[in-house]
Design a protein around this motif. Structure first.
Motif, PDB file in Angstrom:
ATOM      1  N   GLY A  16      -3.368 -14.406 -13.663  1.00  0.00           N
ATOM      2  CA  GLY A  16      -3.035 -14.436 -12.232  1.00  0.00           C
ATOM      3  C   GLY A  16      -3.889 -13.406 -11.511  1.00  0.00           C
ATOM      4  N   THR A  17      -3.385 -12.907 -10.392  1.00  0.00           N
ATOM      5  CA  THR A  17      -4.082 -11.848  -9.657  1.00  0.00           C
ATOM      6  C   THR A  17      -3.870 -10.534 -10.395  1.00  0.00           C
ATOM      7  N   THR A  18      -4.877  -9.668 -10.438  1.00  0.00           N
ATOM      8  CA  THR A  18      -4.689  -8.420 -11.192  1.00  0.00           C
ATOM      9  C   THR A  18      -3.567  -7.590 -10.553  1.00  0.00           C
ATOM     10  N   ILE A  19      -2.933  -6.802 -11.371  1.00  0.00           N
ATOM     11  CA  ILE A  19      -1.840  -5.951 -10.875  1.00  0.00           C
ATOM     12  C   ILE A  19      -2.357  -4.960  -9.831  1.00  0.00           C
ATOM     13  N   PHE A  20      -3.650  -4.600  -9.925  1.00  0.00           N
ATOM     14  CA  PHE A  20      -4.212  -3.621  -8.970  1.00  0.00           C
ATOM     15  C   PHE A  20      -4.338  -4.268  -7.586  1.00  0.00           C
ATOM     16  N   THR A  21      -4.845  -5.509  -7.562  1.00  0.00           N
ATOM     17  CA  THR A  21      -4.957  -6.241  -6.293  1.00  0.00           C
ATOM     18  C   THR A  21      -3.566  -6.531  -5.737  1.00  0.00           C
ATOM     19  N   GLU A  22      -2.671  -6.937  -6.633  1.00  0.00           N
ATOM     20  CA  GLU A  22      -1.309  -7.280  -6.196  1.00  0.00           C
ATOM     21  C   GLU A  22      -0.642  -6.080  -5.511  1.00  0.00           C
ATOM     22  N   MET A  23      -0.727  -4.918  -6.139  1.00  0.00           N
ATOM     23  CA  MET A  23      -0.014  -3.756  -5.586  1.00  0.00           C
ATOM     24  C   MET A  23      -0.692  -3.210  -4.333  1.00  0.00           C
ATOM     25  N   SER A  24      -2.032  -3.259  -4.288  1.00  0.00           N
ATOM     26  CA  SER A  24      -2.715  -2.805  -3.070  1.00  0.00           C
ATOM     27  C   SER A  24      -2.381  -3.731  -1.892  1.00  0.00           C
ATOM     28  N   ALA A  25      -2.293  -5.029  -2.185  1.00  0.00           N
ATOM     29  CA  ALA A  25      -1.951  -5.982  -1.114  1.00  0.00           C
ATOM     30  C   ALA A  25      -0.517  -5.745  -0.639  1.00  0.00           C
ATOM     31  N   LEU A  26       0.391  -5.495  -1.580  1.00  0.00           N
ATOM     32  CA  LEU A  26       1.789  -5.226  -1.196  1.00  0.00           C
ATOM     33  C   LEU A  26       1.891  -3.947  -0.379  1.00  0.00           C
ATOM     34  N   ALA A  27       1.111  -2.927  -0.782  1.00  0.00           N
ATOM     35  CA  ALA A  27       1.114  -1.659  -0.049  1.00  0.00           C
ATOM     36  C   ALA A  27       0.678  -1.915   1.391  1.00  0.00           C
ATOM     37  N   ALA A  28      -0.364  -2.731   1.562  1.00  0.00           N
ATOM     38  CA  ALA A  28      -0.856  -3.019   2.914  1.00  0.00           C
ATOM     39  C   ALA A  28       0.204  -3.822   3.683  1.00  0.00           C
ATOM     40  N   GLN A  29       0.810  -4.787   3.001  1.00  0.00           N
ATOM     41  CA  GLN A  29       1.799  -5.632   3.673  1.00  0.00           C
ATOM     42  C   GLN A  29       2.991  -4.820   4.205  1.00  0.00           C
ATOM     43  N   PHE A  30       3.463  -3.867   3.383  1.00  0.00           N
ATOM     44  CA  PHE A  30       4.658  -3.115   3.776  1.00  0.00           C
ATOM     45  C   PHE A  30       4.337  -1.747   4.380  1.00  0.00           C
ATOM     46  N   GLY A  31       3.059  -1.412   4.456  1.00  0.00           N
ATOM     47  CA  GLY A  31       2.673  -0.112   5.035  1.00  0.00           C
ATOM     48  C   GLY A  31       3.016   1.051   4.122  1.00  0.00           C
ATOM     49  N   ALA A  32       3.199   0.783   2.825  1.00  0.00           N
ATOM     50  CA  ALA A  32       3.583   1.853   1.886  1.00  0.00           C
ATOM     51  C   ALA A  32       2.379   2.726   1.549  1.00  0.00           C
ATOM     52  N   LEU A  33       2.647   3.949   1.115  1.00  0.00           N
ATOM     53  CA  LEU A  33       1.577   4.849   0.674  1.00  0.00           C
ATOM     54  C   LEU A  33       1.005   4.285  -0.631  1.00  0.00           C
ATOM     55  N   ASN A  34      -0.306   4.081  -0.663  1.00  0.00           N
ATOM     56  CA  ASN A  34      -0.889   3.387  -1.813  1.00  0.00           C
ATOM     57  C   ASN A  34      -1.383   4.366  -2.884  1.00  0.00           C
ATOM     58  N   LEU A  35      -0.555   4.562  -3.906  1.00  0.00           N
ATOM     59  CA  LEU A  35      -0.973   5.379  -5.058  1.00  0.00           C
ATOM     60  C   LEU A  35      -1.104   4.464  -6.282  1.00  0.00           C
ATOM     61  N   SER A  36      -1.425   3.206  -6.032  1.00  0.00           N
ATOM     62  CA  SER A  36      -1.464   2.227  -7.128  1.00  0.00           C
ATOM     63  C   SER A  36      -2.876   2.043  -7.661  1.00  0.00           C
ATOM     64  N   GLN A  37      -3.656   1.156  -7.050  1.00  0.00           N
ATOM     65  CA  GLN A  37      -5.031   0.883  -7.509  1.00  0.00           C
ATOM     66  C   GLN A  37      -5.821   2.201  -7.543  1.00  0.00           C
ATOM     67  N   GLY A  38      -6.697   2.325  -8.550  1.00  0.00           N
ATOM     68  CA  GLY A  38      -7.406   3.599  -8.736  1.00  0.00           C
ATOM     69  C   GLY A  38      -8.624   3.735  -7.847  1.00  0.00           C
ATOM     70  N   PHE A  39      -8.473   4.454  -6.749  1.00  0.00           N
ATOM     71  CA  PHE A  39      -9.638   4.789  -5.909  1.00  0.00           C
ATOM     72  C   PHE A  39      -9.313   6.041  -5.100  1.00  0.00           C
ATOM     73  N   PRO A  40     -10.319   6.874  -4.846  1.00  0.00           N
ATOM     74  CA  PRO A  40     -10.085   8.077  -4.055  1.00  0.00           C
ATOM     75  C   PRO A  40      -9.868   7.731  -2.583  1.00  0.00           C
ATOM     76  N   ASP A  41      -9.121   8.580  -1.860  1.00  0.00           N
ATOM     77  CA  ASP A  41      -9.021   8.389  -0.407  1.00  0.00           C
ATOM     78  C   ASP A  41      -9.921   9.404   0.308  1.00  0.00           C
ATOM     79  N   PHE A  42     -10.941   9.892  -0.405  1.00  0.00           N
ATOM     80  CA  PHE A  42     -11.949  10.764   0.213  1.00  0.00           C
ATOM     81  C   PHE A  42     -13.322  10.170  -0.084  1.00  0.00           C
ATOM     82  N   ASP A  43     -14.322  10.649   0.662  1.00  0.00           N
ATOM     83  CA  ASP A  43     -15.654  10.034   0.591  1.00  0.00           C
ATOM     84  C   ASP A  43     -16.516  10.641  -0.500  1.00  0.00           C
TER      85      ASP A  43
END
Ligand code: PMP
Ligand code: GLN
Length: 399
Positions: A16-43
């Protein structure tokens, strides 16, 4: 779709869809703080971004060589030699690709034949199983030790058969951050001594070591490195997961076959990114950046764990990487998939997106192994981590 179109069966019916995509999409949908998919929030560092812009302005805008930018490969060769004492040939033993992903995938397509068995250690990163399946092989899942997620050599030994083509290692492990010792490598060497089994070592989190640990690479083991393809990712070490530049190291006779796949699946990738990365890494700024990485990420892990101290969350501190596994069994009985969905749905004010551990077990979590675990990505700036801690504490202590 046209009514008359009779599609053949899916080649990946269980994917199916990877768990990382699934959780990042859910975070965006509900406006939750995204500590799921592995990526920095700095440049990425400014000097690196400037180096990429400079490379574009200097005309590095056409195809990079199939094996990768020459300067970048020569930096990789020097860096690997310094870290591991293994001298890879720039021409024939180093390939740059679209992230570590593309090269792990190419390596599996190149070397796994129909009917082959490939051993992967669980918890296992999600890419391995579909890649093996597409090559016509089957994945044999061997759990890491339940207690500390370290290597269980006896368990591996018991799964080796005449059909075993390859063992996929992921050190440090995603999601748990557990690592290995050089003695583990020696023991693996003895186990494989009279076999033709290949090793595919996914080492994308290797440089992110905590508590003074030394990064271990299969490249540093003279005997094992003869049968090993070793993958690394600039996305992780340069805070640039979206650039998708990674590389693979390996003996020429192994690499030759991988390049046959690589040259047709992506051929080459991101010429100005490769040139910019090479120029940055060869500079003082680049050297300082790499030297500071372990302390940089350890302080983030420590901020998270310090903030959760005294709560009903439990953990063993991650040894490496930028993920921390947390045990929520002290305050919630439900399955990991159930809780992560509910915690995400708490929305913009208190919601937090995390990754459940069960999807990392393609055959389910074995009897007696830990359950009720979630993964937190701590590659975040201080304010995000503070907010994450507040939300995690609220979950463990709702009143
Ligand atoms: N292996 C593991 C264990 C990972 O966590 C990742 C991260 N996405 C990759 C491979 C792929 O790395 P890249 O983004 O460079 O393709
Ligand atoms: N490796 C990343 C993680 O573990 C995910 C990459 C992806 O989304 N495919 O979160």
């Amino acid at each position: 779709m046209a009514d008359s179109l009779n599609l053949p069966d899916s080649k990946l019916p269980h994917v199916g869809t990877t768990i990382f995509t699934e959780m990042s999409a859910l975070a965006a949908q509900f406006g939750a703080l995204n500590l799921s998919q592995g990526f920095p929030d700095f440049d990425p560092p400014e000097a690196l971004r400037q180096a990429v812009v400079d490379a574009m302005n200097a005309g590095k805008n056409q195809y990079a060589p199939m094996a990768g930018d020459w300067d970048l490969r020569s930096w990789i060769a020097e860096d690997t030699e310094r870290r591991t004492k293994r001298d890879y040939d720039v021409d024939s033993e180093i390939t740059v690709g679209a992230g570590a992903s593309s090269l792990l995938f190419a390596a599996i397509q190149a070397w796994v034949h129909p009917g082959d068995e490939v051993i992967a250690l669980a918890p296992a990163y999600d890419l391995y199983q579909p890649a093996v399946q597409l090559a016509g092989g089957s994945l044999v899942v061997v759990p890491l030790r339940g207690a500390d997620y370290h290597l269980d050599l006896e368990a591996i030994a018991s799964e080796i058969t005449a059909s075993t083509r390859m063992i996929i290692l992921n050190v440090p492990n995603n999601p748990t951050g557990s690592g290995w010792s050089y003695e583990d490598f020696d023991a693996l060497h003895i186990l494989l001594a009279n076999t033709d089994i290949l090793l595919l070592s996914d080492e994308v989190y290797g440089p992110l070591q905590h508590d003074g640990r030394k990064a271990l690479s299969l490249s540093s083991h003279p005997a094992l490195s003869q049968r090993a393809l070793v993958a690394a990712s600039f996305g992780k070490v340069l805070h640039a997961t979206g650039w998708k530049i990674g590389y693979l190291l390996g003996p020429a006779e192994l690499m030759k076959e991988v390049r046959k796949v690589h040259q047709y699946d992506v051929f080459s990738t991101g010429a100005p990114l490769q040139a910019g990365i090479a120029s940055f890494l060869k500079s003082q700024d680049g050297q300082h950046h790499l030297a500071a990485l372990p302390a940089f990420y350890q302080s983030k892990r420590d901020q998270l764990l310090h903030g959760l101290k005294g709560s009903r969350w439990n953990w063993t501190p991650a040894e490496s990487g930028y993920f921390q596994v947390l045990d929520y069994s002290g305050f919630d009985d439900r399955s990991d998939r159930e809780v992560v969905h509910e915690w995400c749905r708490k929305g913009a004010e208190n919601g937090v997106a995390l990754i459940p551990l069960s999807p990392f077990y393609p055959n389910g979590i074995p009897e007696g192994h830990p359950t009720h675990r979630v993964r937190v990505c701590f590659a975040k700036n201080e304010a995000t981590l503070d907010e994450g801690i507040r939300r995690l504490l609220l979950l463990s202590n709702p009143s």
